[in-house]
Structures are given as structure tokens and as C-alpha cells.
Design a protein around this motif. Structure first.
Motif, PDB file in Angstrom:
ATOM      1  N   LEU A 122      -3.115  -8.838 -10.393  1.00  0.00           N
ATOM      2  CA  LEU A 122      -2.200  -9.652  -9.434  1.00  0.00           C
ATOM      3  C   LEU A 122      -2.291 -10.286  -8.683  1.00  0.00           C
ATOM      4  N   ALA A 123      -2.237  -9.317  -7.480  1.00  0.00           N
ATOM      5  CA  ALA A 123      -2.284 -10.105  -5.901  1.00  0.00           C
ATOM      6  C   ALA A 123      -4.169 -10.599  -6.245  1.00  0.00           C
ATOM      7  N   LEU A 124      -4.510  -9.964  -6.915  1.00  0.00           N
ATOM      8  CA  LEU A 124      -6.432 -11.162  -6.178  1.00  0.00           C
ATOM      9  C   LEU A 124      -5.860 -12.763  -7.217  1.00  0.00           C
ATOM     10  N   GLU A 125      -5.534 -12.384  -8.466  1.00  0.00           N
ATOM     11  CA  GLU A 125      -4.589 -13.973  -8.594  1.00  0.00           C
ATOM     12  C   GLU A 125      -4.283 -15.032  -7.879  1.00  0.00           C
ATOM     13  N   HIS A 126      -4.315 -14.548  -6.833  1.00  0.00           N
ATOM     14  CA  HIS A 126      -3.003 -14.922  -5.887  1.00  0.00           C
ATOM     15  C   HIS A 126      -3.799 -15.511  -3.782  1.00  0.00           C
ATOM     16  N   ASP A 127      -5.478 -13.847  -5.006  1.00  0.00           N
ATOM     17  CA  ASP A 127      -6.172 -14.802  -3.254  1.00  0.00           C
ATOM     18  C   ASP A 127      -5.045 -14.468  -2.465  1.00  0.00           C
ATOM     19  N   LEU A 128      -4.756 -12.804  -2.763  1.00  0.00           N
ATOM     20  CA  LEU A 128      -4.026 -12.161  -1.220  1.00  0.00           C
ATOM     21  C   LEU A 128      -4.678 -11.287  -0.648  1.00  0.00           C
ATOM     22  N   GLU A 129      -4.571 -11.304   0.351  1.00  0.00           N
ATOM     23  CA  GLU A 129      -5.699  -9.473   1.289  1.00  0.00           C
ATOM     24  C   GLU A 129      -4.619  -8.732   0.893  1.00  0.00           C
ATOM     25  N   VAL A 130      -4.898  -7.551   0.851  1.00  0.00           N
ATOM     26  CA  VAL A 130      -4.922  -6.150   0.183  1.00  0.00           C
ATOM     27  C   VAL A 130      -4.782  -4.850   1.046  1.00  0.00           C
ATOM     28  N   ILE A 131      -4.170  -4.660   2.178  1.00  0.00           N
ATOM     29  CA  ILE A 131      -3.795  -3.645   3.033  1.00  0.00           C
ATOM     30  C   ILE A 131      -3.580  -1.990   1.784  1.00  0.00           C
ATOM     31  N   PRO A 132      -4.412  -1.272   1.663  1.00  0.00           N
ATOM     32  CA  PRO A 132      -4.003  -0.607   0.770  1.00  0.00           C
ATOM     33  C   PRO A 132      -3.703   1.057   1.698  1.00  0.00           C
ATOM     34  N   VAL A 133      -2.289   1.471   1.688  1.00  0.00           N
ATOM     35  CA  VAL A 133      -1.784   2.470   2.258  1.00  0.00           C
ATOM     36  C   VAL A 133      -1.087   3.385   0.710  1.00  0.00           C
ATOM     37  N   ILE A 134      -1.532   4.713   1.559  1.00  0.00           N
ATOM     38  CA  ILE A 134      -2.294   6.011   1.001  1.00  0.00           C
ATOM     39  C   ILE A 134      -0.863   6.519   1.094  1.00  0.00           C
ATOM     40  N   ASN A 135       0.495   7.232   0.605  1.00  0.00           N
ATOM     41  CA  ASN A 135       1.330   7.480   1.008  1.00  0.00           C
ATOM     42  C   ASN A 135       1.625   8.781   0.443  1.00  0.00           C
ATOM     43  N   LYS A 136       2.930   9.772   1.309  1.00  0.00           N
ATOM     44  CA  LYS A 136       3.531  10.862   0.545  1.00  0.00           C
ATOM     45  C   LYS A 136       1.702  11.729   1.282  1.00  0.00           C
ATOM     46  N   ILE A 137       1.648  11.540   2.841  1.00  0.00           N
ATOM     47  CA  ILE A 137       0.208  12.203   3.114  1.00  0.00           C
ATOM     48  C   ILE A 137       1.098  13.779   2.915  1.00  0.00           C
ATOM     49  N   ASP A 138       2.615  13.658   3.717  1.00  0.00           N
ATOM     50  CA  ASP A 138       2.779  15.080   3.625  1.00  0.00           C
ATOM     51  C   ASP A 138       3.266  16.089   2.983  1.00  0.00           C
ATOM     52  N   LEU A 139       3.073  15.627   1.543  1.00  0.00           N
ATOM     53  CA  LEU A 139       3.100  16.566   0.084  1.00  0.00           C
ATOM     54  C   LEU A 139       2.417  17.516   0.442  1.00  0.00           C
ATOM     55  N   PRO A 140       2.430  19.433  -0.141  1.00  0.00           N
ATOM     56  CA  PRO A 140       1.637  19.533  -0.301  1.00  0.00           C
ATOM     57  C   PRO A 140       0.489  19.125  -1.165  1.00  0.00           C
ATOM     58  N   GLY A 141       0.687  19.078  -2.426  1.00  0.00           N
ATOM     59  CA  GLY A 141      -0.286  18.524  -3.142  1.00  0.00           C
ATOM     60  C   GLY A 141      -0.792  17.363  -3.003  1.00  0.00           C
ATOM     61  N   ALA A 142      -0.751  16.425  -1.696  1.00  0.00           N
ATOM     62  CA  ALA A 142      -1.517  15.017  -1.200  1.00  0.00           C
ATOM     63  C   ALA A 142      -3.018  15.726  -1.131  1.00  0.00           C
ATOM     64  N   ARG A 143      -3.778  14.217  -1.967  1.00  0.00           N
ATOM     65  CA  ARG A 143      -5.379  14.698  -1.916  1.00  0.00           C
ATOM     66  C   ARG A 143      -5.945  13.091  -1.556  1.00  0.00           C
ATOM     67  N   PRO A 144      -5.371  13.198  -0.044  1.00  0.00           N
ATOM     68  CA  PRO A 144      -5.689  11.613   0.535  1.00  0.00           C
ATOM     69  C   PRO A 144      -7.030  11.235   0.423  1.00  0.00           C
ATOM     70  N   ASP A 145      -7.714  12.420   0.427  1.00  0.00           N
ATOM     71  CA  ASP A 145     -10.070  11.727   0.970  1.00  0.00           C
ATOM     72  C   ASP A 145      -9.408  11.404  -0.782  1.00  0.00           C
ATOM     73  N   VAL A 146      -9.481  11.942  -1.943  1.00  0.00           N
ATOM     74  CA  VAL A 146     -10.074  11.957  -3.499  1.00  0.00           C
ATOM     75  C   VAL A 146      -9.345  11.143  -3.472  1.00  0.00           C
ATOM     76  N   VAL A 147      -7.912  10.571  -3.216  1.00  0.00           N
ATOM     77  CA  VAL A 147      -7.029   9.084  -3.509  1.00  0.00           C
ATOM     78  C   VAL A 147      -8.204   7.779  -2.996  1.00  0.00           C
ATOM     79  N   LYS A 148      -8.508   8.273  -2.266  1.00  0.00           N
ATOM     80  CA  LYS A 148      -9.974   7.098  -1.281  1.00  0.00           C
ATOM     81  C   LYS A 148     -11.109   6.506  -2.049  1.00  0.00           C
ATOM     82  N   GLN A 149     -11.784   7.792  -2.334  1.00  0.00           N
ATOM     83  CA  GLN A 149     -12.096   7.294  -3.384  1.00  0.00           C
ATOM     84  C   GLN A 149     -12.408   7.032  -4.924  1.00  0.00           C
TER      85      GLN A 149
END
Length: 601
Positions: A122-149
């Protein structure tokens, strides 16, 4: 473009439900000093108790933030907080149209989910700049590297562009503000052109009337201006314009790129619809802003007060809710079983649940809601066409040429191990397989086309149950298709209960009728007389059951003697039961109506 406009950044935050969108907005408010510690509460921009309890955003809101960039210059950041559910997709699209960028929040433990993909597209349809933010990195089950991929595999975004944050602790949130200043382009628009402002939301104020939330695209607007609504065609005098700071704060003027509000004495929220374009009445623009459409309800149900004396209170409550919700429609209807009530239309099942809960909680009403249904299109034998939003109005088969029902395109994201269970669910709901795509991260995208009627009741609950909570879904309306639909009547003691009438596909009629009859037998109380429960298509009974009466052993006092004496007593009891049945009535409880909503998958 003026120097002031160059330092404006308009953005929104979008996310799958429960990925931390509102919490991130809270931290941005704190860091920029817009809300002091004493005033701060969780989900600050969510005004309703229901929003905070459910952890979802129902109404769009906006706030003006001020932040000093890395270059030492002050910048104005306009945050537009969008609803987070598929029922409000149109409102989200108008909020996105008011922005130049979207912060796409992804849970570091859950990863990319179905609505994450839908919001990104939907953001692409409106030609918006998209800034990805990976949230909740403080959780014990956080997998920021996996989510980046996953962000790279599923969305095609550069993994290193993703910001790692914890909205709960505030870690990394200041970098989000810097990224907005650096990556988001300033608003486009012509300061000297005729006024064009997009209405992305509105609310009703008892003193000022309807207040429109706007983004000025071209020109400027000031108090005392005379404005025209390009879709609504009305002309109004502006009484006040202002910004969200975060409460409404009056200013002299809103210029190109600004986000704020306008109060012009509009009395009805239907006159200032989301997506309309405001222009000057004296020097109007030639073309309205694109993307406007009239939002129509797609799910209907009957709302009845448990006590008939509350009918007027229910009408007043619906009228008050409608002041802030143009998508809510209702009209008076009556039922032999339930008395007088209202047929109400909603954007979806969540919208229905929210309205019903607000009616019960805010207005202290006890309600019975009938089975929700969609709008069917009936092509009659006389070449006319009718829309049917009430199953009781379903025409006789002899008058029908064909029936059309709405379909949706359903996208399900699930781990590989649950693919079979998810596909089986879709097949059991008359789904048509479209596509299946395996992602690099082990998630599978399954696309089906399904009747909306099969989705609105309990599809989401069944999907979560079959996938142990791992599968996610998103859908969009496709249009109408011809189907073999029939009216299923439920009869109690040969009297049709109109409130229990349902429209079903012919191939499912017996199965559904049998299920409802069996459930009704469980929830209806026993009487002094025999109660017959039947499911019928027209005059043909397809499923039946009965509830045995309470029985007194009238022959217990007979010890021996002639058999005719016992028969005489039994015949007298039988006649009494027959008279009771003629004058007796069966109370249909709320549980009976809820029984129709439930399925055994």
C-alpha cells in the motif's frame, strides 16, 4: 518551494497488529518533548479505552513533532497514526496519501507477517519512502538478523537500512527521528496554486460541529476563508484552523505541506467524508485530489435491545456513534422473535464488534446481535436487480434469475508445517486456489479467492487454531460473482424465526441446517410441551430435531386394575400438552443466536 516547506516531514507508522506501532509513537512523543512525563500514558494517540484494551488503533490521529536534525536545523515532523486493521484499509490509504514516508514496524520476534506485506504494498502504491524499523529487540526471543533477511526476502528492502529499536525502552528511537529528517523528502506542492487539501479523517465536536483532519497539498487556508468540498459540493465558512500539538491548537494559517485541522461549522460527518478535497469557493481548483471513493458497508446484522423499552435509547446511541463514524449505517426493522430493533451496516466484523461493545459499555445497553451477513446482489426474472442485506428479504426462488455474492482475495502467510491445514481450511470455505510461493525464510505465501460470507464469521479464529497462532492473513475485496445461494429458515414449532434466517450455499445447506438444529436443541430450554426445531429450504424440511417435554408420571398412582384407566389418564395428559403447545411460547436466548455463529471445522 519555501524554506519553511523544505523543513517539513510528513510520515505515518504502519505495522501488522501488535508489532508495537502505538508504543513507538509514544516514544517519539516523549523524545521530542510533546508530552511531559506526568501527562504520558501508554498508547497516547489512541483516545478510546477500547483501543488501549485491545492494543489496536481504530481512529486515525495526528500530532506535530519538532526535532533538531543532524545539521542543527529545526524540523517539523507531522506524524499521522493510522488504523491497523483490514476493515479500515480505505482510511489507511487516505492517511498514506497525506504522507511522503511510512515507518514500517516489524516485530523482532514475529518477523514479516501478512499485514506487513499488505501495508508495504500500500505504501508503494502511494510512492512513499519506506523506512523499515525492527522493534522489540529487547525481547529474549528477538531475532533481528533473521528478520533483516526476511525484510530483504519478502519485501526487497535493503537489510542494512533497517533500524533496530526497542520502543518499550526507547533504545534506537532517536535514530528513527534522524532517519525521518535525512531520508524523507519534503512535501511537494505549489504554494501559489489554488487551495487543495486532503481530508484524511474527521471527528464530531458538540460545540464546533465536524472537524476535518487535513493535509494541505497546494495553496493555503486561513480562518474566515470560504471553502468548497469538491466531492460533497457544499460551501462553508472556515471558523478555525489549527495544528495538533498534540491537542488541537489554533493557528492563523495552514500552508502547503502542513497537517492540521479545519472547523467550518459542518453539521454532519457524512458531509465531510474521508478522501474529499477542500478548495477555495472563490478561486476553486480544477481537479480534486485522486483516490476518493464512497465507503460502503459490507457486513450487516440486526441489533435488538434485550428489553423493548430500550429501543429509543438504542436509536439515540446509534445516532451519537454515527456522528463520528460515517461508515456506520442503520435503519429500523422489526422481528417477530425479537421485537423492534435496527439493521446496521459495518465495514467488517471488527467494526461490528467495536460498535456493539461501545453501545453496551458507553450507553449501558443490553443487546442481542443477529448473525452477521454480507450484501448479496439478486438478478430478478423481470430483468431488475436488487441488493439484499437482510436474509429475511431473500426473494422466492421462482422470482430469481441468479444470485451474486462478494468475493475476496485472501493472502495467508504461514510456516511450511501448517500449509496443509491452512489450505484445508480455505477449501472447506469454498475457496479457489490461486497461488503459492515459498519464501527464503521458510514462510509460505498462499493466495486463495474466497466468498466474503465465509470469512466474516470465524475464519481468523479457525486459522489461528489450525496453525497454533503462527499463520497471519490479509484480504481485499474483489467484486461480485454468481453463486448458488439459498435461504435457510429455522422453524420452532413450525413458526419461522426471522432473526435466525441465514443465506447459505446450496451445497452446504444440509450440513449447516443440521448443525444449527443440533445446537439449538442444546441451548433451548425444555418446556411442558414438545418443541420441534426444523431447518427448511422453502417448504422442504432438510433437518429436524425435537426437545422432549417435562413429563409427570400420571399413572404412578395406579396399582393394578384395568388398563383402560391408565390409558384414560395418559390421553388426558396428552390433551393438556396439546393445549399448552397452542398457547405456549419458546424463549430464544442470546446463546441461540451465538450458536449460529459457531462452526465445527
Amino acid at each position: 518551494m519555501s524554506e519553511t516547506t523544505q523543513r517539513i516531514r510528513n510520515f505515518c507508522i504502519v505495522a501488522h497488529i501488535d508489532h508495537g506501532k502505538s508504543t513507538l509513537a509514544d516514544r517519539l512523543l516523549e523524545i521530542t518533548g510533546r508530552v511531559s512525563g506526568g501527562q504520558m500514558r501508554e498508547q497516547y494517540l489512541d483516545q478510546m479505552d477500547l483501543e488501549r484494551e485491545r492494543g489496536i488503533t481504530i481512529k486515525a490521529s495526528a500530532v506535530r513533532l519538532e526535532h533538531t536534525g543532524r545539521d542543527g536545523q529545526p524540523y517539523v515532523l507531522n506524524l499521522i497514526d493510522t488504523p491497523g486493521h483490514v476493515d479500515f484499509t480505505y482510511e489507511v490509504s487516505r492517511a498514506l496519501a497525506a504522507c511522503e514516508a511510512a515507518i514500517l514496524v516489524v516485530d523482532a520476534a514475529q518477523g514479516v507477517e501478512a499485514q506487513t506485506v499488505a501495508n508495504y504494498l500500500l505504501a508503494l502504491e502511494h510512492d512513499l519512502e519506506v523506512i523499515p524499523v525492527i522493534n522489540k529487540i529487547d525481547l529474549p526471543g528477538a531475532r533481528p538478523d533473521v528478520v533483516k533477511q526476511e525484510i530483504f526476502d519478502e519485501l526487497g528492502l535493503i537489510p542494512d537500512d533497517a533500524l533496530l529499536v526497542s520502543a518499550k525502552t526507547g533504545e534506537g528511537c532517536r535514530e528513527v527521528l534522524d532517519a525521518i529528517v535525512d531520508r524523507v523528502p519534503p512535501p511537494k506542492g505549489d504554494t501559489e496554486a489554488a487551495l487543495r487539501a486532503l481530508v484524511f479523517d474527521s471527528k464530531y465536536d458538540p460545540h464546533q460541529g465536524v472537524i476535518g483532519f487535513i493535509r494541505v497539498v497546494d495553496g493555503s487556508i486561513t480562518a474566515k476563508d470560504r471553502i468548497k468540498l469538491m466531492q460533497g459540493k457544499q460551501v462553508h465558512d472556515v471558523e478555525q484552523v489549527g495544528i495538533f500539538d498534540p491537542e488541537m491548537f489554533p493557528v492563523q494559517q495552514l500552508s502547503t505541506g502542513d497537517v492540521g485541522y479545519v472547523s467550518a461549522g459542518v453539521k454532519n460527518v457524512r458531509d465531510l467524508r474521508v478522501g474529499d478535497t477542500i478548495t477555495s469557493a472563490t478561486t476553486p481548483a480544477t481537479e480534486p485530489l485522486p483516490g476518493y471513493r464512497v465507503v460502503k458497508p459490507v457486513v450487516f446484522c440486526g441489533l435488538y435491545p434485550v428489553e423493548n423499552k430500550d429501543h429509543d435509547d438504542l436509536r439515540d446511541a446509534l445516532e451519537k456513534l454515527q456522528l463520528n463514524d460515517a461508515a456506520l449505517t442503520f435503519e429500523r426493522e422489526s422481528s417477530e422473535a425479537l421485537g423492534f430493533g435496527f439493521r446496521a451496516g459495518f465495514l467488517g466484523l471488527l467494526h461490528l464488534e467495536i460498535v456493539q461493545e461501545r453501545l453496551e459499555r458507553e450507553f449501558d445497553l443490553a443487546l442481542i446481535a443477529t448473525c452477521p451477513n454480507v450484501v448479496y446482489r439478486a438478478n430478478m426474472s423481470d430483468r431488475t436487480s436488487r441488493t439484499i442485506d437482510n436474509p429475511a428479504d431473500f426473494p422466492e426462488p421462482t422470482l430469481l434469475e441468479s444470485i451474486e455474492e462478494p468475493y475476496v482475495k485472501m493472502v495467508i502467510m504461514t510456516p511450511e508445517e501448517f500449509v496443509g491445514a491452512c489450505m484445508d481450511l480455505c477449501e472447506s470455505r469454498r475457496g479457489t486456489f490461486v497461488d503459492m510461493r515459498y519464501g527464503e525464510s521458510g514462510r509460505v505465501h498462499i493466495t486463495y479467492e474466497l466468498p466474503l460470507a465465509e470469512v466474516i464469521v470465524d475464519f481468523f479464529d479457525s486459522l489461528k487454531s489450525r496453525s497454533r497462532g503462527y499463520a497471519t492473513m490479509d484480504y481485499e475485496i474483489l467484486g461480485y460473482r454468481e453463486s448458488d445461494m439459498v435461504r435457510l429458515d429455522i422453524l420452532i414449532n413450525e413458526q419461522r424465526v426471522d432473526a435466525l434466517t441465514a443465506v447459505v450455499h446450496r451445497s452446504r445447506a444440509y450440513e449447516r441446517g443440521r448443525e444449527i438444529v443440533d445446537r439449538m436443541k442444546e441451548v433451548l430450554p425444555r418446556q411442558q410441551f414438545k418443541v420441534k426445531i426444523q431447518a427448511a429450504l422453502g417448504r422442504k424440511v432438510i433437518a429436524a430435531s425435537s426437545i422432549s417435554p417435562f413429563r409427570k408420571n400420571v399413572t404412578a398412582k395406579c396399582y393394578g386394575g384395568d388398563i383402560t384407566r391408565k390409558r384414560k389418564l395418559l390421553e388426558r395428559q396428552k390433551e393438556g400438552k396439546k393445549r399448552l403447545k397452542m398457547i405456549g411460547s419458546v424463549e430464544v436466548s442470546q446463546e441461540a443466536f451465538m450458536a449460529i455463529l459457531k462452526r465445527d471445522d
